[in-house]
Design a protein around this motif. Structure first.
Motif, PDB file in Angstrom:
ATOM      1  N   VAL A 148      -9.245   6.496  -1.495  1.00 21.87           N
ATOM      2  CA  VAL A 148      -8.547   5.425  -2.214  1.00 21.87           C
ATOM      3  C   VAL A 148      -8.415   5.872  -3.670  1.00 21.87           C
ATOM      4  O   VAL A 148      -9.419   6.063  -4.356  1.00 21.87           O
ATOM      5  CB  VAL A 148      -9.314   4.091  -2.134  1.00 21.87           C
ATOM      6  CG1 VAL A 148      -8.535   2.983  -2.847  1.00 21.87           C
ATOM      7  CG2 VAL A 148      -9.568   3.708  -0.675  1.00 21.87           C
TER       8      VAL A 148
ATOM      9  N   VAL B 203       0.858  -1.193   0.000  1.00 28.67           N
ATOM     10  CA  VAL B 203       0.000   0.000   0.000  1.00 28.67           C
ATOM     11  C   VAL B 203       0.889   1.236   0.000  1.00 28.67           C
ATOM     12  O   VAL B 203       1.829   1.336   0.795  1.00 28.67           O
ATOM     13  CB  VAL B 203      -0.942   0.017   1.226  1.00 28.67           C
ATOM     14  CG1 VAL B 203      -1.760   1.311   1.265  1.00 28.67           C
ATOM     15  CG2 VAL B 203      -1.891  -1.189   1.194  1.00 28.67           C
TER      16      VAL B 203
ATOM     17  N   ALA C  80       0.597   4.772   6.413  1.00 29.79           N
ATOM     18  CA  ALA C  80      -0.032   5.992   6.941  1.00 29.79           C
ATOM     19  C   ALA C  80       0.756   6.519   8.138  1.00 29.79           C
ATOM     20  O   ALA C  80       0.948   7.739   8.294  1.00 29.79           O
ATOM     21  CB  ALA C  80      -1.485   5.711   7.332  1.00 29.79           C
TER      22      ALA C  80
ATOM     23  N   GLY D  89      -1.546  -0.582   5.017  1.00 34.66           N
ATOM     24  CA  GLY D  89      -2.141   0.760   5.045  1.00 34.66           C
ATOM     25  C   GLY D  89      -1.772   1.505   6.318  1.00 34.66           C
ATOM     26  O   GLY D  89      -1.433   2.693   6.291  1.00 34.66           O
TER      27      GLY D  89
ATOM     28  N   ALA E  97      -5.777   3.250   7.666  1.00 34.20           N
ATOM     29  CA  ALA E  97      -5.140   4.577   7.582  1.00 34.20           C
ATOM     30  C   ALA E  97      -5.968   5.607   8.357  1.00 34.20           C
ATOM     31  O   ALA E  97      -5.421   6.468   9.059  1.00 34.20           O
ATOM     32  CB  ALA E  97      -4.991   4.989   6.122  1.00 34.20           C
TER      33      ALA E  97
ATOM     34  N   LEU F 118      -4.564   6.738  -1.037  1.00 35.23           N
ATOM     35  CA  LEU F 118      -3.968   5.390  -1.019  1.00 35.23           C
ATOM     36  C   LEU F 118      -4.010   4.720  -2.393  1.00 35.23           C
ATOM     37  O   LEU F 118      -4.982   4.868  -3.132  1.00 35.23           O
ATOM     38  CB  LEU F 118      -4.761   4.483  -0.062  1.00 35.23           C
ATOM     39  CG  LEU F 118      -4.395   4.472   1.415  1.00 35.23           C
ATOM     40  CD1 LEU F 118      -4.661   5.820   2.044  1.00 35.23           C
ATOM     41  CD2 LEU F 118      -5.163   3.386   2.137  1.00 35.23           C
TER      42      LEU F 118
ATOM     43  N   SER G 173      -3.595  -5.988   3.763  1.00 39.96           N
ATOM     44  CA  SER G 173      -3.877  -4.640   3.241  1.00 39.96           C
ATOM     45  C   SER G 173      -4.029  -3.646   4.382  1.00 39.96           C
ATOM     46  O   SER G 173      -3.532  -2.515   4.307  1.00 39.96           O
ATOM     47  CB  SER G 173      -5.164  -4.647   2.410  1.00 39.96           C
ATOM     48  OG  SER G 173      -4.986  -5.351   1.218  1.00 39.96           O
TER      49      SER G 173
ATOM     50  N   VAL H 130       0.823   5.310   0.516  1.00 42.03           N
ATOM     51  CA  VAL H 130       0.016   6.402   1.072  1.00 42.03           C
ATOM     52  C   VAL H 130       0.723   7.731   0.775  1.00 42.03           C
ATOM     53  O   VAL H 130       1.924   7.862   1.017  1.00 42.03           O
ATOM     54  CB  VAL H 130      -0.177   6.240   2.598  1.00 42.03           C
ATOM     55  CG1 VAL H 130      -0.975   7.421   3.166  1.00 42.03           C
ATOM     56  CG2 VAL H 130      -0.905   4.935   2.920  1.00 42.03           C
TER      57      VAL H 130
ATOM     58  N   VAL I 183      -3.587   0.680  -3.549  1.00 41.79           N
ATOM     59  CA  VAL I 183      -3.482  -0.670  -2.983  1.00 41.79           C
ATOM     60  C   VAL I 183      -3.075  -1.648  -4.077  1.00 41.79           C
ATOM     61  O   VAL I 183      -3.750  -1.759  -5.100  1.00 41.79           O
ATOM     62  CB  VAL I 183      -4.840  -1.102  -2.369  1.00 41.79           C
ATOM     63  CG1 VAL I 183      -4.751  -2.500  -1.769  1.00 41.79           C
ATOM     64  CG2 VAL I 183      -5.306  -0.090  -1.332  1.00 41.79           C
TER      65      VAL I 183
ATOM     66  N   ALA J  27      -7.423  -1.167   3.838  1.00 39.60           N
ATOM     67  CA  ALA J  27      -6.225  -0.325   3.915  1.00 39.60           C
ATOM     68  C   ALA J  27      -6.616   1.095   4.315  1.00 39.60           C
ATOM     69  O   ALA J  27      -5.971   1.734   5.156  1.00 39.60           O
ATOM     70  CB  ALA J  27      -5.503  -0.324   2.571  1.00 39.60           C
ATOM     71  N   ALA J  28      -7.714   1.589   3.718  1.00 37.77           N
ATOM     72  CA  ALA J  28      -8.172   2.952   4.013  1.00 37.77           C
ATOM     73  C   ALA J  28      -8.721   3.052   5.436  1.00 37.77           C
ATOM     74  O   ALA J  28      -8.489   4.036   6.139  1.00 37.77           O
ATOM     75  CB  ALA J  28      -9.242   3.367   3.001  1.00 37.77           C
TER      76      ALA J  28
END
Ligand code: HSE
Length: 309
Positions: free
Chosen positions: A48, A36, A110, A106, A69, A84, A102, A38, A86, A65-66
């Motif tokens: 994203v 990932v 982040a 993330g 973050a 982001l 993920s 960022v 991914v 992932a988001a």
């Protein structure tokens, strides 16, 4: 060192449960992982920008992932704008800790672009917030994805973890059949309560498994992979599993079970027997025998865990 405006993190695949360690034991392995990136952008909140697999959600409140973050921003009290990208290296809904990887990547990326203030324990908590949304609140994938190696999760509130040593000679043969099983679907198959004799057998099995992994006790390991509280109820979700497990044992594996919520099967072998490639091929052929394609590999423990690239 000044805070970078962008960072890319990698988090590895994880095998969880390993039989009796349902929801509390996981192991990072060298079987790929997710990346990932960022970037800090003007404004606030998490967005994203791209996903490598179109089946992944672009909505920040559904993308692990988001979500992780965003948890980093909340935990550090920041209101930065983060964007982001991914790159999925792990298959979806396969039982290899894909959503956790993920989330962890993330969180790590982040953290890097917001001052690197969080500890590994706090990164687990951020990834756990994300995992809770998509697959349930359990840390048996996110904790080893952060730390590397094997991790036993003793408690979630507050989070208490123990890292384990895994004997150098052990290898993990992984067979991932082409069909998917959603974690939520596999969790819905679980009973609300377990019988006392099953709880006792599971506790004894987990104790034996932890010792066998640390000592490289090949006599105990196979039997110690027995799961009494999840796999018996989930078995109908995994066509080809019984055939793949039997083939793995026949080819020299010490034992085999489902990884996480499946359908990936993990067979444990020792380098003393050199059985890894044979077991991998036997599992592939067993799936082929029931008309299911499967990808196979022989992995080691990933001792490094998540890291910045
Ligand atoms: N321990 C979890 C389960 C892992 O088996 O449901 C799934 O991510």
């Amino acid at each position: 060192m000044s805070t970078p405006t962008f960072a890319t993190a990698f988090a590895p695949a994880t095998l969880s449960n390993l039989g009796p360690g349902f929801d509390c034991l996981g192991l990072a392995v060298t079987a790929g992982g997710d990346r990932v990136t960022v970037r800090r952008v003007p404004g606030s909140g998490v967005r994203v920008a791209s996903v490598s697999d179109p089946r992944l959600p672009l909505e920040a409140d559904r993308n692990t992932a988001a979500l992780a973050a965003a948890a980093v921003l909340r935990r550090t009290g920041q209101s930065a704008g983060l964007e982001l990208s991914v790159e999925k290296g792990l298959p979806l809904a396969a039982g290899l800790g894909g959503s956790a990887a993920s989330a962890v990547a993330g969180a790590v990326a982040a953290n890097a672009v917001t001052g690197s203030t969080l500890s590994r324990r706090e990164l687990v908590l951020c990834a756990l917030d994300a995992e809770a949304v998509v697959s349930g609140r359990h840390a048996d994938n996110v904790a080893p994805a952060v730390w590397g190696g094997a991790v036993l999760v003793l408690a979630l509130e507050p989070l208490r973890l123990v890292t384990l040593r895994v004997a150098e000679k052990l290898r993990f043969v992984i067979a991932t059949p082409e069909y998917a099983v959603e974690t939520q679907q596999a969790r819905a198959a679980l009973p609300e309560a377990v019988r006392r004799e099953d709880a006792i057998a599971q506790a004894a099995g987990l104790g034996a498994l932890v010792l066998a992994l640390e000592r490289g006790d090949t006599k105990t390991l196979g039997a110690a992979l027995e799961d009494r509280i999840a796999l018996p109820y989930r078995a109908p979700l995994y066509p080809g599993f019984a055939e793949a497990r039997d083939a793995a044992l026949e080819a020299g594996a010490l034992g085999a079970t489902i990884s996480g919520a499946g359908p990936t099967v993990v067979a444990v072998v020792s380098t003393e027997s050199d059985a890894g490639p044979r077991v991998a091929e036997a599992m592939r052929a067993a799936y082929a025998g029931v008309a299911i394609a499967a990808s196979v590999s022989v992995a080691r423990v990933d001792v490094r865990g998540a890291h910045l690239l």
